[in-house]
Write an enzyme that holds these catalytic residues in place. Structure first.
Site, mmCIF file in Angstrom:
data_model
loop_
_atom_site.group_PDB
_atom_site.id
_atom_site.type_symbol
_atom_site.label_atom_id
_atom_site.label_comp_id
_atom_site.label_asym_id
_atom_site.label_seq_id
_atom_site.Cartn_x
_atom_site.Cartn_y
_atom_site.Cartn_z
ATOM 1 N N HIS A 1 0.861 -1.187 0.000
ATOM 2 C CA HIS A 1 0.000 0.000 0.000
ATOM 3 C C HIS A 1 0.896 1.235 0.000
ATOM 4 O O HIS A 1 1.690 1.443 0.932
ATOM 5 C CB HIS A 1 -0.898 0.001 1.242
ATOM 6 C CG HIS A 1 -1.721 1.248 1.388
ATOM 7 N ND1 HIS A 1 -2.696 1.615 0.480
ATOM 8 C CD2 HIS A 1 -1.698 2.221 2.324
ATOM 9 C CE1 HIS A 1 -3.247 2.755 0.857
ATOM 10 N NE2 HIS A 1 -2.651 3.145 1.982
ATOM 11 N N GLY B 1 2.701 5.203 4.288
ATOM 12 C CA GLY B 1 2.110 5.843 5.454
ATOM 13 C C GLY B 1 0.672 5.410 5.611
ATOM 14 O O GLY B 1 0.097 4.767 4.729
ATOM 15 N N ILE C 1 -2.951 10.135 5.178
ATOM 16 C CA ILE C 1 -1.829 10.941 5.658
ATOM 17 C C ILE C 1 -1.405 11.997 4.637
ATOM 18 O O ILE C 1 -0.761 12.985 4.976
ATOM 19 C CB ILE C 1 -0.622 10.029 6.028
ATOM 20 C CG1 ILE C 1 0.390 10.773 6.896
ATOM 21 C CG2 ILE C 1 0.048 9.493 4.776
ATOM 22 C CD1 ILE C 1 -0.106 11.092 8.272
ATOM 23 N N GLY C 2 -1.755 11.785 3.345
ATOM 24 C CA GLY C 2 -1.421 12.784 2.322
ATOM 25 C C GLY C 2 -0.541 12.276 1.201
ATOM 26 O O GLY C 2 0.066 13.073 0.479
ATOM 27 N N LYS C 3 -0.476 10.968 1.014
ATOM 28 C CA LYS C 3 0.396 10.401 -0.035
ATOM 29 C C LYS C 3 -0.088 10.797 -1.431
ATOM 30 O O LYS C 3 0.692 11.254 -2.272
ATOM 31 C CB LYS C 3 0.436 8.872 0.085
ATOM 32 C CG LYS C 3 0.948 8.352 1.410
ATOM 33 C CD LYS C 3 1.057 6.847 1.427
ATOM 34 C CE LYS C 3 -0.281 6.149 1.267
ATOM 35 N NZ LYS C 3 -1.209 6.397 2.406
ATOM 36 N N ASP D 1 -2.050 4.073 -4.476
ATOM 37 C CA ASP D 1 -2.795 3.202 -3.574
ATOM 38 C C ASP D 1 -2.181 1.806 -3.443
ATOM 39 O O ASP D 1 -1.896 1.341 -2.356
ATOM 40 C CB ASP D 1 -4.262 3.085 -4.002
ATOM 41 C CG ASP D 1 -5.097 2.428 -2.917
ATOM 42 O OD1 ASP D 1 -5.006 2.874 -1.758
ATOM 43 O OD2 ASP D 1 -5.812 1.458 -3.211
ATOM 44 N N ARG E 1 17.524 15.538 12.610
ATOM 45 C CA ARG E 1 17.634 16.902 12.088
ATOM 46 C C ARG E 1 18.896 17.117 11.265
ATOM 47 O O ARG E 1 19.066 18.171 10.658
ATOM 48 C CB ARG E 1 17.593 17.905 13.256
ATOM 49 C CG ARG E 1 16.299 17.808 14.063
ATOM 50 C CD ARG E 1 16.246 18.848 15.154
ATOM 51 N NE ARG E 1 16.232 20.204 14.631
ATOM 52 C CZ ARG E 1 16.175 21.301 15.384
ATOM 53 N NH1 ARG E 1 16.139 21.184 16.701
ATOM 54 N NH2 ARG E 1 16.173 22.494 14.831
#
Length: 315
Positions: A144, A159, A163-165, A183, A249
Site C-alpha cells: 500500500h 504511510g 496521511i497525504g500520499k 494506492d 535533524r
C-alpha cells in the site's frame, strides 16, 4: 508493514501461447509447471552420463543434439531417450524447425511430456525463453503506497491511510514529475538488489484524492505525467507529527526498509499543517542523487563542525 509474497507459476501451455510453439507430442501434459527459469541442453546425458541430470529444467534439443542422436545405434538411442523422460522434465523444445526422433516422441507420450517445436535458432530461442521466465518467476509483492518518478529517482511513499500520499503525488505531478502507481504498488524483484514497481492494471494512471474523487492523471496532464514501471530507489514514510518523538535533524543516521530480499534507504517525514510535503519529497530525491554522486551534506557539515571545535594545537 506486512509484506506478502506472490507465487508466479508458469505452465507449459502459457509458454506455448507466448511463443506460438508447435505441439509435436505429449499434448496432454501442457498443464505441467516450469519451476525454474534455467534451461538445459542435454549433452553428457545423450552420451550416457545421467548422474547430474537437471530434469527440473526445460530441455532444449538443437541441431547439435539431434545430429548426435541420429548417430547413435538404435538401441542406445531408445535407452537414452527413455532415460531422459524417466525423471519427467517439464517439456522438450526442438529448435530450427527440426523433427524430433520417433523414440523421443514415443517415450514422451507415455509420460505425457510435451514435445514442442520452434523455427528459431537454439541460441535466440533460449534467450527469449529465459527472459520471459525470469520476469514471470521473479519474486513479487504488493504494498500500500504511492510510487513516483522524481528526477529519475523512484520514490515509494508509504504511510497510513489519509496521511497525504496521493495529494503529495498530485502536487509532484503538477511540478513535472511522473506518477507510476497510486494506492497499490505491485513490486517485482527482477534481479538481486533491484525492485521494479508498477500499477495494477485496474487502477493504472488513476489517482484518488479525498473530496475530489478519482482522476485520470494521463488524461489531465498528458502521457508525460505517467510511467508504466520504475525501479524503486528509496522509501519515504509519512507519519503524523509526534511532539514527544525526536526526529533526525542532521541526516547522519540512515535507516533501511526491507522489501523481500532488498533493503532500501528509508526517510521518515513527520506531517503537520504548514509543511509543504511535495517540496520536501522532491528535495529528498535530489539529495539522494547527490549522495549517489558522492556528496553527503550532513557528513560534510559534521566534518567542518568537528574541525572548528578541534583544539588548534591538535591540528
Amino acid at each position: 508493514m506486512e509484506v506478502f509474497r506472490v507465487g508466479n507459476d508458469v505452465t507449459v501451455k502459457e509458454m506455448v501461447e507466448q511463443f506460438d510453439l508447435e505441439i509435436l507430442g505429449g499434448e496432454t501434459g501442457l498443464s505441467r509447471k516450469l519451476v525454474t527459469s534455467d534451461l538445459y541442453r542435454p549433452g553428457l546425458e545423450l552420451a550416457g552420463f545421467f548422474t547430474y541430470y537437471p530434469a527440473e529444467r526445460l530441455q532444449m534439443l538443437g541441431r547439435t543434439e539431434l545430429t548426435f542422436i541420429s548417430g547413435l545405434s538404435k538401441r542406445d538411442r531408445r535407452e537414452r531417450l527413455e532415460q531422459l523422460c524417466q525423471q519427467e522434465p517439464p517439456c522438450f523444445c526442438i529448435t530450427r524447425g527440426q523433427q524430433p526422433p520417433a523414440e523421443l516422441l514415443h517415450a514422451a507420450e507415455k509420460r505425457s511430456i510435451p514435445v514442442l517445436g520452434t523455427s528459431n535458432s537454439t541460441t535466440r530461442f533460449s534467450s527469449k525463453v529465459t527472459s520471459f521466465l525470469e520476469k514471470r518467476m521473479a519474486p513479487s509483492t504488493t504494498l500500500h503506497g504511492v510510487l513516483v518518478d522524481i528526477y529519475g529517482v523512484g520514490v515509494l511513499l508509504m504511510g497510513s491511510s489519509g496521511i497525504g500520499k496521493s495529494e503529495s503525488a498530485l502536487e509532484l505531478v503538477k511540478r513535472g514529475h511522473r506518477l507510476v502507481a497510486d494506492d497499490a504498488v505491485e513490486i517485482r524483484q527482477s534481479e538481486e538488489g533491484t525492485l521494479v514497481g508498477h500499477p495494477p492494471e485496474l487502477i493504472r494512471y488513476l489517482l484518488e484524492i479525498r473530496g475530489l474523487g478519482i482522476i485520470n492523471v494521463m488524461t489531465l496532464f498528458g502521457a508525460g505525467a505517467v510511467r508504466e514501471f520504475k525501479k524503486i530507489s528509496m522509501v519515504i514514510q509519512l507519519e503524523a507529527w509526534q511532539e514527544n518523538r525526536q526526529y533526525d535533524r542532521l541526516g547522519l543516521d540512515e535507516e533501511r526498509f526491507r522489501i523481500m530480499d532488498t533493503e532500501l534507504p528509508l526517510l521518515t517525514i513527520p506531517v503537520r499543517p504548514g509543511r509543504n510535503l511535495a517540496v520536501i519529497i522532491e528535495v529528498a530525491a535530489m539529495n539522494y542523487r547527490l549522495k549517489r554522486m558522492g556528496y553527503h551534506a550532513a557528513q560534510s557539515f559534521a566534518k567542518q563542525l568537528n574541525l572548528s571545535l578541534a583544539d588548534p594545537d591538535d591540528l
